[in-house]
Design a protein around this motif. Structure first.
Motif, PDB file in Angstrom:
ATOM      1  N   GLY A  46       0.867  -1.481  -0.047  1.00 23.40           N
ATOM      2  CA  GLY A  46      -0.018  -0.145   0.171  1.00 23.40           C
ATOM      3  C   GLY A  46       1.017   1.263   0.237  1.00 23.40           C
ATOM      4  O   GLY A  46       2.048   1.158   0.448  1.00 23.40           O
ATOM      5  N   THR A  47       0.457   2.451  -0.127  1.00 24.51           N
ATOM      6  CA  THR A  47       0.959   3.548  -0.357  1.00 24.51           C
ATOM      7  C   THR A  47       1.795   3.797   0.734  1.00 24.51           C
ATOM      8  O   THR A  47       3.000   4.374   0.813  1.00 24.51           O
ATOM      9  CB  THR A  47       0.268   4.649  -0.868  1.00 24.51           C
ATOM     10  OG1 THR A  47      -0.702   4.204  -1.742  1.00 24.51           O
ATOM     11  CG2 THR A  47       0.989   5.890  -1.600  1.00 24.51           C
ATOM     12  N   ALA A  48       1.327   3.785   1.871  1.00 27.07           N
ATOM     13  CA  ALA A  48       2.116   4.031   3.071  1.00 27.07           C
ATOM     14  C   ALA A  48       3.231   3.297   3.339  1.00 27.07           C
ATOM     15  O   ALA A  48       4.277   3.674   3.636  1.00 27.07           O
ATOM     16  CB  ALA A  48       1.124   4.104   4.330  1.00 27.07           C
ATOM     17  N   ARG A  67      -2.463  -4.848  -0.647  1.00 21.95           N
ATOM     18  CA  ARG A  67      -2.501  -3.247  -0.404  1.00 21.95           C
ATOM     19  C   ARG A  67      -3.170  -3.050   0.682  1.00 21.95           C
ATOM     20  O   ARG A  67      -4.379  -3.255   1.034  1.00 21.95           O
ATOM     21  CB  ARG A  67      -3.529  -2.986  -1.704  1.00 21.95           C
ATOM     22  CG  ARG A  67      -3.229  -3.504  -3.108  1.00 21.95           C
ATOM     23  CD  ARG A  67      -2.069  -2.590  -3.699  1.00 21.95           C
ATOM     24  NE  ARG A  67      -1.830  -2.864  -5.029  1.00 21.95           N
ATOM     25  CZ  ARG A  67      -1.032  -2.607  -5.903  1.00 21.95           C
ATOM     26  NH1 ARG A  67      -0.164  -1.631  -5.288  1.00 21.95           N
ATOM     27  NH2 ARG A  67      -0.756  -2.862  -7.208  1.00 21.95           N
ATOM     28  N   CYS A  68      -2.454  -2.578   1.511  1.00 23.67           N
ATOM     29  CA  CYS A  68      -2.938  -1.913   2.875  1.00 23.67           C
ATOM     30  C   CYS A  68      -3.632  -2.891   3.736  1.00 23.67           C
ATOM     31  O   CYS A  68      -4.943  -3.192   3.483  1.00 23.67           O
ATOM     32  CB  CYS A  68      -3.801  -0.795   2.701  1.00 23.67           C
ATOM     33  SG  CYS A  68      -3.880   0.220   4.181  1.00 23.67           S
ATOM     34  N   VAL A  69      -3.248  -3.097   4.683  1.00 21.37           N
ATOM     35  CA  VAL A  69      -3.691  -4.113   5.675  1.00 21.37           C
ATOM     36  C   VAL A  69      -4.281  -3.202   6.866  1.00 21.37           C
ATOM     37  O   VAL A  69      -4.922  -3.695   7.929  1.00 21.37           O
ATOM     38  CB  VAL A  69      -2.793  -5.056   6.485  1.00 21.37           C
ATOM     39  CG1 VAL A  69      -2.144  -6.180   5.239  1.00 21.37           C
ATOM     40  CG2 VAL A  69      -1.685  -4.554   7.140  1.00 21.37           C
ATOM     41  N   GLY A  70      -4.386  -1.822   6.697  1.00 17.16           N
ATOM     42  CA  GLY A  70      -4.983  -0.910   7.747  1.00 17.16           C
ATOM     43  C   GLY A  70      -4.039  -0.737   9.012  1.00 17.16           C
ATOM     44  O   GLY A  70      -4.313  -0.258   9.949  1.00 17.16           O
ATOM     45  N   ALA A  71      -2.719  -1.107   8.954  1.00 13.60           N
ATOM     46  CA  ALA A  71      -1.636  -0.667   9.984  1.00 13.60           C
ATOM     47  C   ALA A  71      -0.725   0.387   9.603  1.00 13.60           C
ATOM     48  O   ALA A  71       0.423   0.040   9.955  1.00 13.60           O
ATOM     49  CB  ALA A  71      -1.189  -2.167  10.605  1.00 13.60           C
ATOM     50  N   CYS A  72      -1.098   1.123   8.742  1.00 13.18           N
ATOM     51  CA  CYS A  72      -0.190   2.075   8.107  1.00 13.18           C
ATOM     52  C   CYS A  72       0.830   2.756   9.314  1.00 13.18           C
ATOM     53  O   CYS A  72       1.859   3.187   8.782  1.00 13.18           O
ATOM     54  CB  CYS A  72      -0.865   3.070   7.500  1.00 13.18           C
ATOM     55  SG  CYS A  72      -2.039   2.356   6.300  1.00 13.18           S
ATOM     56  N   GLY A  73       0.102   2.853  10.368  1.00 13.80           N
ATOM     57  CA  GLY A  73       1.259   3.604  11.364  1.00 13.80           C
ATOM     58  C   GLY A  73       2.136   2.582  11.695  1.00 13.80           C
ATOM     59  O   GLY A  73       3.432   3.165  12.312  1.00 13.80           O
ATOM     60  N   LEU A  74       2.463   1.478  11.469  1.00 11.90           N
ATOM     61  CA  LEU A  74       3.336   0.431  11.485  1.00 11.90           C
ATOM     62  C   LEU A  74       4.147   0.271  10.302  1.00 11.90           C
ATOM     63  O   LEU A  74       5.176  -0.797  10.174  1.00 11.90           O
ATOM     64  CB  LEU A  74       3.034  -0.801  12.093  1.00 11.90           C
ATOM     65  CG  LEU A  74       2.210  -0.959  13.134  1.00 11.90           C
ATOM     66  CD1 LEU A  74       1.650  -2.005  13.475  1.00 11.90           C
ATOM     67  CD2 LEU A  74       2.931  -0.375  14.478  1.00 11.90           C
ATOM     68  N   THR A 113       1.467 -10.191  12.548  1.00 16.67           N
ATOM     69  CA  THR A 113       1.584  -9.058  11.671  1.00 16.67           C
ATOM     70  C   THR A 113       2.881  -8.535  12.157  1.00 16.67           C
ATOM     71  O   THR A 113       3.038  -8.408  13.395  1.00 16.67           O
ATOM     72  CB  THR A 113       0.551  -8.047  11.862  1.00 16.67           C
ATOM     73  OG1 THR A 113      -0.742  -8.522  11.469  1.00 16.67           O
ATOM     74  CG2 THR A 113       0.988  -6.706  11.058  1.00 16.67           C
ATOM     75  N   ARG A 164       6.933  -1.828  11.167  1.00 16.91           N
ATOM     76  CA  ARG A 164       8.338  -1.393  11.093  1.00 16.91           C
ATOM     77  C   ARG A 164       9.345  -2.325  10.742  1.00 16.91           C
ATOM     78  O   ARG A 164      10.562  -2.338  11.131  1.00 16.91           O
ATOM     79  CB  ARG A 164       8.746  -0.749  12.331  1.00 16.91           C
ATOM     80  CG  ARG A 164       7.633   0.227  12.857  1.00 16.91           C
ATOM     81  CD  ARG A 164       8.049   1.462  13.721  1.00 16.91           C
ATOM     82  NE  ARG A 164       6.954   2.294  13.822  1.00 16.91           N
ATOM     83  CZ  ARG A 164       6.171   2.457  14.958  1.00 16.91           C
ATOM     84  NH1 ARG A 164       6.450   1.448  16.050  1.00 16.91           N
ATOM     85  NH2 ARG A 164       5.292   3.196  15.182  1.00 16.91           N
TER      86      ARG A 164
END
Ligand SMILES: Cc1cc2nc3c(=O)[nH]c(=O)nc-3n(C[C@H](O)[C@H](O)[C@H](O)COP(=O)(O)O)c2cc1C
Ligand code: SF4
Ligand code: SF4
Ligand code: SF4
Ligand code: FES
Lengths: 160, 598
Positions: A88-90, A126-133, A143, A146
């Motif tokens: 994903g983009t993040a 694409r994006c698992v919704g943990a973009c903060g990591l 999961t 970082r």
């Protein structure tokens, strides 16, 4: 998409039949049926698609068309420890590509392949919704956040 | 003796925090409470996302609102022994204000939360999403009750129209108007559909709402059903969102048990029920006509509009499709009135918008701000600025359909129209921040990569055109691009936009056009000077030895995998550019700063 020749057992066919029946053999439920069947078998080889088409009374081509359209459906079995790299983009801007390259290098396989011993398979999502990591890697249900290329070896060690 | 629960320990159970073992934190806290015999005084509650994912996992203590960040399972004991028993805050787990380095205990005073107004996210991080009673305690299903007992469908539609609410799924279509059109379509059967496909990679607003407050979507869908005259609702959700699916299933069961879904809801004679439909990983299925085909069990290929779904949708029946966040705004509008909602935001965009802030930003997370907030406020005040003190370069909004905005756009108020005028779009709310290390040509290529993979292939401008765009970008990043390629890139982009059938193709060249518009210099340096100033495009990098610094230690030469470094001991070394594979090993191994990338 390449596929693997397999022979279905009586009991597998019965199981698919059971799933189709639970959706009243309704052609409109094809996607739900495929989700359930993939959860049961892990993947959707051509032989399984034949049975589904037969039970739902539709053409094999239609089933194949749906299976190949949606990236969630796969015709190749996953490894015992399926590795998914979030692209994903993040995750991309935080270096997912380098992490992916390192996994490819360590496992000597390409995206969409499994190691010869069937232990690991490599996929992107694409994006698992943990973009903060970000960047994020999933191995089975677990999961990792970082992740940097030098952590890849350590992650793989957990599955020795 | 039944004791009163005096304290609640809220633990974030969103996907991000789960990945950092928040479920074990919950278990450890419960264990510690039990050990100290406090299970009747303090209760641990798993909630949805608090939004501040960067500092997760988060534990919040109610009533004093203490906000603990980056908590580990091992911290549970201290939280219980110090905070719960002795009433002393655990200082080391508090958030540190990056400006004055002071601990901030209450989230209200944190820069991240100060500018936010939470409407769609109001319950996320406050309630246990798996417990309908907690939703009810925060006015849950009150709006449904009000609509069913006091209003006609027309009244309900009027409130939504007057509020000025516009769709949050990307298009920004006025929600009340859509409901009215669907109401006026005559048919014996109609459907309410919730679009929870959330395909924009790097966006997780809808998922967090569903994980943190699933009932709000169910309530809003029932209200919509009453307004348009439908008794059936469908939620189309990505199979990649297992936690959201689980919580929705629980919520639907609970609502049915309480008579809030099903037949004769709240004894008013109104029937409405909801089922789930699963997506299977195709971005284009977020487009409403494709979504409907997918729900019908077919390939998710878009079809030409009109007919719009509000006239001819699922199984050929009138269907009202709204996004998750759009729905999450409905119950508060009904409860608090259209004037209240219309007073928030700007003249042309009312209310708030949820954004998923990610990328090279200090505070990654989920935020909700009034429409009209500037990008600068979002990125620098709420987002805490750029990571590692680097320089801001661009912010990408609108996902694969949007564009990259720069420094000069930072002070425009965020609204549907202003973002389009600036060459991007609101989209569903993904906001990716980029710094000086990001190459904008590569970013454009990244999005095209996505589009090429996700194009359904039905029409040729999108199927073939995007592939061509991708190829040209690939050529440019390899240093083989020409000025002619740049003009081809632009022309082809416009052709694709003008001739594609659905929104995917019509917007897919936006990342290319906006980066060309705002970062023309960067394209020129790739094409003319054959340089990637951000050092991303490998083919354009050259590793060279700086003769003044090289002492001839041979470390680089020994480690180069292709043996392309030559030189005698204690002599200046040399890299053969034709053989070098740009692996970067030499740079890593040289202890004398004698290797540079140019
Ligand atoms: C390619 C494409 C992808 C889309 N993806 C989504 C999506 O993931 N979620 C969504 O709610 N809307 C998406 N939309 C917009 C929907 O078509 C539709 O406009 C929206 O669901 C309507 O709801 P709203 O009016 O509440 O925004 C997409 C549109 C296009 C063209
Ligand atoms: S524009 Fe692209 S995604 Fe849309 S219908 Fe055409 S080929 Fe399919
Ligand atoms: S490692 Fe550095 S100092 Fe040593 S030979 Fe190579 S360039 Fe020169
Ligand atoms: S970048 Fe790699 S291949 Fe090139 S000179 Fe350095 S070590 Fe050798
Ligand atoms: S982009 Fe990787 S988790 Fe969101």
């Amino acid at each position: 998409m390449s596929s693997i020749k397999i022979k279905l057992k009586e009991k597998d066919i019965a199981q698919i039949d059971e799933i189709c029946k639970s959706f009243n053999n309704e052609p409109g439920e094809l996607i739900n049926v495929l989700h359930k069947v993939q959860t049961t078998f892990g993947y959707l080889p051509a032989e399984v698609q034949d049975v589904v088409a037969n039970k739902l009374n539709m053409s094999v081509a239609k089933v194949y068309g749906v299976v190949t359209f949606y990236s969630f459906f796969t015709m190749i079995p996953k490894g015992r420890f399926p590795i998914s790299i979030c692209t994903g983009t993040a995750c991309y801007v935080r270096g997912a590509e380098k992490v992916l390259d390192e996994f490819k290098k360590q496992l000597s396989i390409k995206v969409g392949e499994s190691t010869p011993d069937g232990k690991f398979s490599l996929n992107c999502l694409r994006c698992v919704g943990a973009c903060g990591l970000a960047p994020v890697v999933q191995v089975g249900e677990k999961t990792y956040g970082r992740v940097s290329p030098d952590l890849v070896k350590d992650i793989l060690k957990n599955y020795e | 003796m039944a004791q009163q629960i005096k304290m609640h320990l809220l633990v974030c159970g969103g996907t991000g925090c789960r990945a950092s073992e928040s479920d074990q934190i919950q278990a450890s806290l419960e264990h510690e409470l039990k050990v100290h015999g406090l299970e009747n005084e303090a209760k641990v509650v798993t909630t949805g996302c608090f939004g501040f994912c960067e500092k997760g996992p988060i534990v919040k203590v109610i009533p004093d609102n203490t906000f603990y960040v980056q908590v580990k399972p091992g911290d549970a004991r201290e939280i219980v022994e110090e905070h719960v028993i002795k009433g002393r805050k655990v200082e080391r787990l508090l958030y540190t204000d990056p400006e004055n380095k002071e601990h901030v205990a209450d989230s209200k005073h944190m820069g991240f939360y100060r500018k936010q107004i939470r409407i769609a996210l109001r319950n996320c991080g406050f309630i246990d999403p798996e417990n309908v009673d907690e939703y009810l305690a925060r006015d849950g299903y009150q709006a449904l009750g009000k609509v069913l007992s006091e209003m006609t469908p027309e009244d309900a539609i009027k409130i939504i129209k007057d509020s000025g609410l516009r769709g949050r799924g990307g298009g920004g279509f006025p929600t009340g108007l859509k409901w009215e059109i669907t109401r006026k379509s005559v048919a014996e059967k109609k459907y309410v559909v919730c679009n929870a496909d959330e395909g924009d990679p790097g966006a997780f607003m809808d998922r967090s709402i569903l994980e943190g407050d699933p009932h709000v979507v169910l309530e809003a869908m029932a209200i919509c059903g009453f307004a348009i005259g439908a008794d059936a609702g469908l939620i189309y959700i990505r199979a990649e969102y297992p936690l959201a699916i689980k919580r929705l299933k629980i919520a639907i069961d609970q609502a049915r048990n309480y008579g809030l879904l099903g037949n004769d809801i709240l004894g008013t004679g109104f029937n409405f029920d909801i089922e789930l439909r699963y997506g299977a990983g195709a971005f284009v299925c977020g487009e409403e006509t494709a979504l409907i085909h997918s729900m019908e069990g077919s390939r998710g290929e878009p079809t030409f509009k009109p007919p719009f779904p509000s006239v001819e949708g699922y199984l050929g029946k009138p269907t009202n499709v709204n996004n998750v966040e759009t729905f999450a705004n409905i119950p508060p509008i009904i409860n608090k009135g259209s004037e209240w909602f219309a007073a928030i935001g700007t003249a042309r965009a009312k209310g708030t918008k949820v954004f998923a802030l990610a990328g090279k930003i200090n505070n990654v997370g989920l935020i909700e701000v009034p429409m009209g907030t500037t990008l600068r406020e979002v990125i620098f005040e709420i987002g805490g600025g750029i990571k590692d003190g680097k320089k801001f370069k661009a912010v990408q909004t609108g996902g694969p359909s949007g564009g990259c905005l720069t420094e000069k756009h930072l002070d425009i108020p965020i609204e549907y129209d202003t973002l389009i005028a600036a060459g991007s779009m609101m989209g569903s709310g993904g906001m990716i921040v980029m710094d000086e290390d990001d190459c904008m040509v590569s970013v454009a290529k990244y999005y095209l990569d996505f589009t090429v993979e996700e194009s359904c292939g039905k029409c040729s401008p999108c199927r073939i055109g995007n592939k061509r765009l991708h190829e040209i970008l690939e050529t440019i990043t390899k240093g083989q691009g020409t000025m002619e390629d740049l003009s081809k890139l632009k022309n082809l982009s416009h052709v694709i936009k003008d001739t594609s059938l659905c929104g995917l193709g019509q917007t897919s060249p936006n990342p290319v056009l906006s980066t060309m518009e705002n970062f023309w210099d960067e394209y020129i340096s790739h094409v003319v000077d054959k340089k990637c100033t951000s050092g991303v495009c490998k083919s354009l990098m050259r590793y060279v030895i700086i003769p003044e610094n090289c002492i001839g230690c041979m470390a680089c030469a020994r480690n180069c995998p292709v043996n392309c470094i030559t030189g005698e001991r204690k002599q200046v070394h040399f890299i053969d550019q034709d053989t070098c594979i740009k692996c970067g090993t030499c740079l890593e191994k040289c202890k004398f700063n004698a290797i540079a990338i140019i």
